[in-house]
Design a protein around this motif. Structure first.
Motif, mmCIF file in Angstrom:
data_model
loop_
_atom_site.group_PDB
_atom_site.id
_atom_site.type_symbol
_atom_site.label_atom_id
_atom_site.label_comp_id
_atom_site.label_asym_id
_atom_site.label_seq_id
_atom_site.Cartn_x
_atom_site.Cartn_y
_atom_site.Cartn_z
ATOM 1 N N THR A 138 21.203 59.557 53.322
ATOM 2 C CA THR A 138 19.909 60.488 52.425
ATOM 3 C C THR A 138 19.331 60.505 54.236
ATOM 4 N N GLY A 139 18.760 61.969 53.017
ATOM 5 C CA GLY A 139 17.726 62.953 54.357
ATOM 6 C C GLY A 139 16.623 63.837 53.516
ATOM 7 N N VAL A 140 15.426 64.128 54.140
ATOM 8 C CA VAL A 140 14.204 64.481 54.334
ATOM 9 C C VAL A 140 14.419 65.968 54.765
ATOM 10 N N GLY A 158 21.558 54.828 60.287
ATOM 11 C CA GLY A 158 20.378 55.239 61.285
ATOM 12 C C GLY A 158 19.504 54.987 62.593
ATOM 13 N N PRO A 159 18.248 54.907 61.112
ATOM 14 C CA PRO A 159 17.280 54.509 61.402
ATOM 15 C C PRO A 159 16.673 53.147 60.883
ATOM 16 N N PHE A 179 12.757 51.313 59.658
ATOM 17 C CA PHE A 179 12.700 51.854 58.723
ATOM 18 C C PHE A 179 13.317 50.999 57.928
ATOM 19 N N TYR A 180 14.896 50.881 57.423
ATOM 20 C CA TYR A 180 15.559 50.375 56.390
ATOM 21 C C TYR A 180 14.558 48.884 56.747
ATOM 22 N N ARG A 192 11.480 47.350 56.668
ATOM 23 C CA ARG A 192 10.998 47.502 56.559
ATOM 24 C C ARG A 192 10.500 47.776 55.371
ATOM 25 N N GLN A 193 10.874 48.227 55.405
ATOM 26 C CA GLN A 193 10.587 49.504 54.078
ATOM 27 C C GLN A 193 11.259 48.759 52.455
ATOM 28 N N ARG A 222 9.072 65.589 56.093
ATOM 29 C CA ARG A 222 8.897 64.382 56.682
ATOM 30 C C ARG A 222 7.514 63.617 57.100
ATOM 31 N N GLY A 223 7.259 62.426 57.311
ATOM 32 C CA GLY A 223 6.500 61.516 56.576
ATOM 33 C C GLY A 223 5.781 61.298 55.359
ATOM 34 N N ARG A 224 6.080 62.303 54.742
ATOM 35 C CA ARG A 224 4.938 62.219 53.602
ATOM 36 C C ARG A 224 5.326 61.504 52.372
ATOM 37 N N GLY A 225 6.089 60.277 52.560
ATOM 38 C CA GLY A 225 6.654 59.116 51.873
ATOM 39 C C GLY A 225 7.615 59.216 50.921
ATOM 40 N N VAL A 226 8.155 60.945 51.068
ATOM 41 C CA VAL A 226 9.305 61.304 50.290
ATOM 42 C C VAL A 226 10.975 60.326 50.526
ATOM 43 N N GLY A 227 11.031 60.107 52.145
ATOM 44 C CA GLY A 227 12.419 59.377 52.207
ATOM 45 C C GLY A 227 12.406 58.102 51.986
ATOM 46 N N VAL A 228 10.777 57.075 51.841
ATOM 47 C CA VAL A 228 10.610 55.371 51.602
ATOM 48 C C VAL A 228 10.535 55.394 49.453
HETATM 49 C C1 LIG Z 1 15.055 58.638 57.694
HETATM 50 C C2 LIG Z 1 13.738 59.831 57.037
HETATM 51 C C3 LIG Z 1 14.818 59.990 55.746
HETATM 52 C C4 LIG Z 1 12.567 59.273 56.365
HETATM 53 O O1 LIG Z 1 12.000 60.280 55.768
HETATM 54 P P1 LIG Z 1 10.592 60.496 55.882
HETATM 55 O O2 LIG Z 1 10.170 60.994 54.462
HETATM 56 O O3 LIG Z 1 10.178 61.042 57.063
HETATM 57 O O4 LIG Z 1 10.408 59.134 55.893
HETATM 58 P P2 LIG Z 1 8.607 57.919 54.741
HETATM 59 O O5 LIG Z 1 7.620 59.626 55.086
HETATM 60 O O6 LIG Z 1 9.079 57.705 53.305
HETATM 61 O O7 LIG Z 1 8.451 57.502 55.751
HETATM 62 C C5 LIG Z 1 7.331 55.641 55.438
HETATM 63 C C6 LIG Z 1 7.643 55.137 56.598
HETATM 64 O O8 LIG Z 1 8.738 55.086 57.320
HETATM 65 C C7 LIG Z 1 8.042 54.936 58.597
HETATM 66 N N1 LIG Z 1 9.285 55.805 59.316
HETATM 67 C C8 LIG Z 1 9.719 57.323 59.152
HETATM 68 N N2 LIG Z 1 10.790 57.642 59.749
HETATM 69 C C9 LIG Z 1 11.159 56.416 60.054
HETATM 70 C C10 LIG Z 1 12.759 55.778 61.504
HETATM 71 N N3 LIG Z 1 13.443 56.949 61.583
HETATM 72 N N4 LIG Z 1 12.150 54.373 62.144
HETATM 73 C C11 LIG Z 1 11.348 53.795 61.991
HETATM 74 N N5 LIG Z 1 10.053 54.096 61.012
HETATM 75 C C12 LIG Z 1 10.327 55.145 59.941
HETATM 76 C C13 LIG Z 1 7.273 56.134 58.714
HETATM 77 O O9 LIG Z 1 6.543 56.076 60.063
HETATM 78 C C14 LIG Z 1 6.422 55.761 57.326
HETATM 79 O O10 LIG Z 1 5.567 54.659 57.818
HETATM 80 P P3 LIG Z 1 4.433 54.183 57.098
HETATM 81 O O11 LIG Z 1 4.185 53.856 55.822
HETATM 82 O O12 LIG Z 1 3.399 53.525 57.767
HETATM 83 O O13 LIG Z 1 3.135 55.241 57.726
HETATM 84 C C15 LIG Z 1 14.175 61.116 57.742
HETATM 85 O O14 LIG Z 1 13.498 61.034 59.277
HETATM 86 C C16 LIG Z 1 15.137 61.355 57.843
HETATM 87 O O15 LIG Z 1 15.676 62.467 56.646
HETATM 88 N N6 LIG Z 1 15.761 61.340 58.876
HETATM 89 C C17 LIG Z 1 17.436 61.792 59.510
HETATM 90 C C18 LIG Z 1 17.859 61.926 58.448
HETATM 91 C C19 LIG Z 1 18.859 60.758 58.909
HETATM 92 O O16 LIG Z 1 18.680 59.444 59.455
HETATM 93 N N7 LIG Z 1 19.611 59.519 57.567
HETATM 94 C C20 LIG Z 1 18.971 58.311 57.386
HETATM 95 C C21 LIG Z 1 20.981 57.776 57.523
HETATM 96 S S1 LIG Z 1 21.122 55.959 57.637
#
Ligand SMILES: CC(C)(COP(=O)(O)OP(=O)(O)OC[C@H]1O[C@@H](n2cnc3c(N)ncnc32)[C@H](O)[C@@H]1OP(=O)(O)O)[C@@H](O)C(=O)NCCC(=O)NCCS
Length: 151
Positions: free
Chosen positions: A87-89, A124-125, A128-129, A131-132, A94-100
């Motif tokens: 998955t990737g944004v 990776g993160p 993120f997983y 918590r979400q 980023r930071g707009r809730g698209v990833g979640v």
């Molecule tokens: C990880 C990723 C998909 C998150 O996408 P995003 O659209 O920026 O995330 P969101 O805006 O939906 O974030 C939702 C919450 O998660 C948190 N968050 C986002 N990225 C995070 C990270 N890397 N580590 C911990 N928390 C993270 C945000 O701060 C946000 O918190 P909040 O609800 O308190 O504001 C994006 O950073 C990405 O594409 N990263 C590179 C590719 C990658 O690593 N993919 C995963 C491979 S397993």
């Protein structure tokens, strides 16, 4: 990077969005758009995984779209059955809730497909997983199925 396990039987409900971003399942004619996006923003390996996820019917690919532009994607059942990812944004979105949003849509789709658990392969993160979606690390999973992969 360890694999993570996500219980799908207690996922929170998806939240409706009112910000003009549509998160939906991709359709086959969009395969080249998503694969090109994955290669441009991330890697050719990810583009290959996207192509495999598109080969299922329906495709195991979710996309986030705003005003006709692809912001991000999430796949499942690509490298292994029951695996979430890649998955990737796009950085600028980023930071707009698209990833979640993509994560939750894909996990709900996996639940609908009959899985009780999802595995996030080579996460990776990790925070993120955790918590979400309540993910927990799988002991001994690093290196997992991606160990020794050609690039
Ligand atoms: C990880 C990723 C998909 C998150 O996408 P995003 O659209 O920026 O995330 P969101 O805006 O939906 O974030 C939702 C919450 O998660 C948190 N968050 C986002 N990225 C995070 C990270 N890397 N580590 C911990 N928390 C993270 C945000 O701060 C946000 O918190 P909040 O609800 O308190 O504001 C994006 O950073 C990405 O594409 N990263 C590179 C590719 C990658 O690593 N993919 C995963 C491979 S397993």
């Amino acid at each position: 990077m360890p694999d993570l396990l996500v219980p799908l039987y207690r996922l929170p409900a998806e939240r409706p969005r009112d910000d003009g971003i549509a998160i939906r399942r991709a359709i086959a004619p969009e395969m080249h758009v998503v694969c090109d996006f994955a290669e441009r923003h991330f890697s050719r390996n990810w583009a290959s995984e996207c192509a495999v996820a598109f080969a299922a019917q329906p495709p195991g690919v979710l996309v986030a779209v705003e005003e006709g532009q692809l912001l991000g994607f999430a796949c499942y059942d690509a490298t292994a059955k029951g695996f979430f990812g890649p998955t990737g944004v796009a950085e600028e979105a980023r930071g707009r809730g698209v990833g979640v949003g993509l994560l939750m849509a894909a996990l709900h789709a996996m639940r609908q497909a009959g899985y009780a658990y999802a595995v996030i392969g080579g996460a990776g993160p990790v925070d993120f997983y955790k918590r979400q979606c309540g993910a927990i690390e799988i002991p001994g999973s690093d290196p997992g199925i991606y160990g020794g992969m050609l690039r």
